[in-house]
Design a protein around this motif. Structure first.
Motif, PDB file in Angstrom:
ATOM      1  N   ARG A 159      -8.165  38.333 -20.488  1.00 39.16           N
ATOM      2  CA  ARG A 159      -7.492  37.041 -20.616  1.00 39.16           C
ATOM      3  C   ARG A 159      -8.454  35.999 -21.175  1.00 39.16           C
ATOM      4  NH1 ARG A 159      -7.325  32.762 -17.595  1.00 39.16           N
ATOM      5  NH2 ARG A 159      -8.557  33.729 -15.972  1.00 39.16           N
ATOM      6  N   LEU A 160      -7.981  35.168 -22.100  1.00 46.76           N
ATOM      7  CA  LEU A 160      -8.829  34.166 -22.736  1.00 46.76           C
ATOM      8  C   LEU A 160      -8.583  32.761 -22.218  1.00 46.76           C
ATOM      9  CD1 LEU A 160      -8.369  35.280 -26.444  1.00 46.76           C
ATOM     10  CD2 LEU A 160     -10.169  35.939 -24.855  1.00 46.76           C
ATOM     11  N   SER A 161      -7.456  32.551 -21.646  1.00 45.69           N
ATOM     12  CA  SER A 161      -7.033  31.206 -21.277  1.00 45.69           C
ATOM     13  C   SER A 161      -7.903  30.609 -20.189  1.00 45.69           C
ATOM     14  CB  SER A 161      -5.600  31.228 -20.753  1.00 45.69           C
ATOM     15  OG  SER A 161      -4.732  31.759 -21.692  1.00 45.69           O
ATOM     16  N   PRO A 162      -7.964  29.288 -20.197  1.00 45.43           N
ATOM     17  CA  PRO A 162      -8.546  28.625 -19.026  1.00 45.43           C
ATOM     18  C   PRO A 162      -7.586  28.777 -17.842  1.00 45.43           C
ATOM     19  CG  PRO A 162      -7.760  27.022 -20.642  1.00 45.43           C
ATOM     20  CD  PRO A 162      -7.553  28.377 -21.234  1.00 45.43           C
ATOM     21  N   HIS A 163      -7.856  28.095 -16.781  1.00 48.16           N
ATOM     22  CA  HIS A 163      -7.036  28.160 -15.566  1.00 48.16           C
ATOM     23  C   HIS A 163      -5.554  28.028 -15.919  1.00 48.16           C
ATOM     24  CE1 HIS A 163      -5.555  27.127 -11.580  1.00 48.16           C
ATOM     25  NE2 HIS A 163      -6.720  27.561 -11.106  1.00 48.16           N
ATOM     26  N   PRO A 164      -4.686  28.917 -15.377  1.00 48.27           N
ATOM     27  CA  PRO A 164      -3.270  28.919 -15.771  1.00 48.27           C
ATOM     28  C   PRO A 164      -2.533  27.613 -15.500  1.00 48.27           C
ATOM     29  CG  PRO A 164      -3.693  30.550 -14.047  1.00 48.27           C
ATOM     30  CD  PRO A 164      -5.007  29.977 -14.439  1.00 48.27           C
ATOM     31  N   ARG A 165      -2.967  26.832 -14.514  1.00 52.43           N
ATOM     32  CA  ARG A 165      -2.293  25.553 -14.256  1.00 52.43           C
ATOM     33  C   ARG A 165      -2.598  24.556 -15.376  1.00 52.43           C
ATOM     34  NH1 ARG A 165       0.034  25.374  -8.814  1.00 52.43           N
ATOM     35  NH2 ARG A 165       0.909  23.413  -9.458  1.00 52.43           N
ATOM     36  N   VAL A 212      -6.295  31.407 -36.330  1.00 52.60           N
ATOM     37  CA  VAL A 212      -7.306  32.292 -35.765  1.00 52.60           C
ATOM     38  C   VAL A 212      -8.669  31.599 -35.756  1.00 52.60           C
ATOM     39  CG1 VAL A 212      -8.528  34.484 -36.073  1.00 52.60           C
ATOM     40  CG2 VAL A 212      -6.030  34.395 -36.300  1.00 52.60           C
ATOM     41  N   GLU A 213      -9.043  30.957 -36.856  1.00 53.25           N
ATOM     42  CA  GLU A 213     -10.342  30.279 -36.914  1.00 53.25           C
ATOM     43  C   GLU A 213     -10.458  29.172 -35.878  1.00 53.25           C
ATOM     44  OE1 GLU A 213     -11.316  28.986 -40.871  1.00 53.25           O
ATOM     45  OE2 GLU A 213     -11.389  31.044 -41.625  1.00 53.25           O
ATOM     46  N   SER A 214      -9.373  28.448 -35.628  1.00 57.02           N
ATOM     47  CA  SER A 214      -9.427  27.348 -34.665  1.00 57.02           C
ATOM     48  C   SER A 214      -9.618  27.848 -33.228  1.00 57.02           C
ATOM     49  CB  SER A 214      -8.169  26.481 -34.751  1.00 57.02           C
ATOM     50  OG  SER A 214      -7.049  27.165 -34.239  1.00 57.02           O
ATOM     51  N   ARG A 215      -9.242  29.096 -32.961  1.00 55.14           N
ATOM     52  CA  ARG A 215      -9.326  29.643 -31.606  1.00 55.14           C
ATOM     53  C   ARG A 215     -10.466  30.651 -31.436  1.00 55.14           C
ATOM     54  NH1 ARG A 215      -3.024  30.812 -30.147  1.00 55.14           N
ATOM     55  NH2 ARG A 215      -3.929  31.347 -28.155  1.00 55.14           N
ATOM     56  N   TRP A 216     -11.167  30.964 -32.522  1.00 52.92           N
ATOM     57  CA  TRP A 216     -12.193  32.002 -32.507  1.00 52.92           C
ATOM     58  C   TRP A 216     -13.405  31.568 -31.698  1.00 52.92           C
ATOM     59  CZ3 TRP A 216     -11.265  36.771 -33.854  1.00 52.92           C
ATOM     60  CH2 TRP A 216     -12.328  37.672 -33.906  1.00 52.92           C
ATOM     61  N   ARG A 217     -13.979  32.525 -30.959  1.00 53.47           N
ATOM     62  CA  ARG A 217     -15.232  32.315 -30.234  1.00 53.47           C
ATOM     63  C   ARG A 217     -16.200  33.414 -30.663  1.00 53.47           C
ATOM     64  NH1 ARG A 217     -12.469  31.807 -24.452  1.00 53.47           N
ATOM     65  NH2 ARG A 217     -13.339  33.886 -24.320  1.00 53.47           N
ATOM     66  N   PRO A 218     -17.486  33.122 -30.735  1.00 54.92           N
ATOM     67  CA  PRO A 218     -18.461  34.125 -31.179  1.00 54.92           C
ATOM     68  C   PRO A 218     -18.442  35.423 -30.366  1.00 54.92           C
ATOM     69  CG  PRO A 218     -19.469  31.959 -31.135  1.00 54.92           C
ATOM     70  CD  PRO A 218     -18.103  31.813 -30.514  1.00 54.92           C
ATOM     71  N   ASP A 219     -18.067  35.356 -29.077  1.00 55.17           N
ATOM     72  CA  ASP A 219     -18.070  36.592 -28.289  1.00 55.17           C
ATOM     73  C   ASP A 219     -16.963  37.556 -28.707  1.00 55.17           C
ATOM     74  OD1 ASP A 219     -16.610  34.419 -27.025  1.00 55.17           O
ATOM     75  OD2 ASP A 219     -16.263  35.732 -25.316  1.00 55.17           O
ATOM     76  N   PHE A 220     -16.019  37.128 -29.547  1.00 53.72           N
ATOM     77  CA  PHE A 220     -14.989  38.043 -30.064  1.00 53.72           C
ATOM     78  C   PHE A 220     -15.555  38.958 -31.148  1.00 53.72           C
ATOM     79  CE2 PHE A 220     -11.698  34.468 -29.323  1.00 53.72           C
ATOM     80  CZ  PHE A 220     -11.754  34.661 -27.966  1.00 53.72           C
TER      81      PHE A 220
END
Length: 168
Positions: free
Chosen positions: A47-53, A107-115
């Motif tokens: 899961r990539l999301s922050p806290h679900p709330r 995709v670029e706006s959400r990309w993180r180096p760990d991917f």
């Protein structure tokens, strides 16, 4: 607001808080999609999301747009995410509609180096897509929160059109 509806609302909030804590602590879950010929396909997802709330119960994942999973998601009306708590006495199944978010800018706006470890080549990264699952149903088994005896009865929450959750 009547006492009954206030009590039901506080009960739903307690369940949502417990579900959110379980999901936030779980690094992985199972994503189940309708498969070929009426079967079900399930696979582990990080899961990539922050806290679900904080995401209004929309959970996100990154995956390869060329995968069987992506093909199934493109044909799925609904999917289910299953979370297992570390104590083995916490479980949550969230169902909802999955949306594939593709396109270079998205995709670029959400990309993180760990991917990069999962998409090591340029071709792999060009085929990466994000999947957002907007939960609208929860089935919960959380010891100490859902009714006893634990595991004998499912506690179900449904999301109303206005975004509020209610217990069945």
């Amino acid at each position: 607001m009547s006492e009954i509806s206030a009590s039901a609302e506080s009960g739903a909030e307690r369940l949502l808080d417990a579900a959110a804590a379980l999901i936030a602590a779980a690094p992985f879950c199972w994503l189940a999609t309708p498969g070929e010929g009426g079967s079900v396909s399930a696979r582990p997802m990080g899961r990539l999301s922050p806290h679900p709330r904080k995401t209004n119960w929309t959970l996100s994942f990154v995956t390869d747009g060329r995968s069987r999973k992506s093909v199934e998601l493109r044909h799925a009306d609904r999917v289910t995410l299953v979370f297992d708590g570390a104590t083995r006495s916490q479980f949550a199944a969230l169902s909802g509609v999955a949306k594939i978010c593709a396109g270079r800018d998205e995709v670029e706006s959400r990309w993180r180096p760990d991917f990069d470890q999962y998409f090591p080549t340029r071709a792999d990264r060009q085929n990466a897509v994000f999947v957002d699952v907007a939960a609208d149903r929860m089935e919960l088994w959380i010891k100490g929160v859902t009714p006893e005896p634990f595991g004998m009865r499912t506690t179900v929450l449904l999301r109303e059109a206005d975004g509020r959750w209610r217990m069945l």
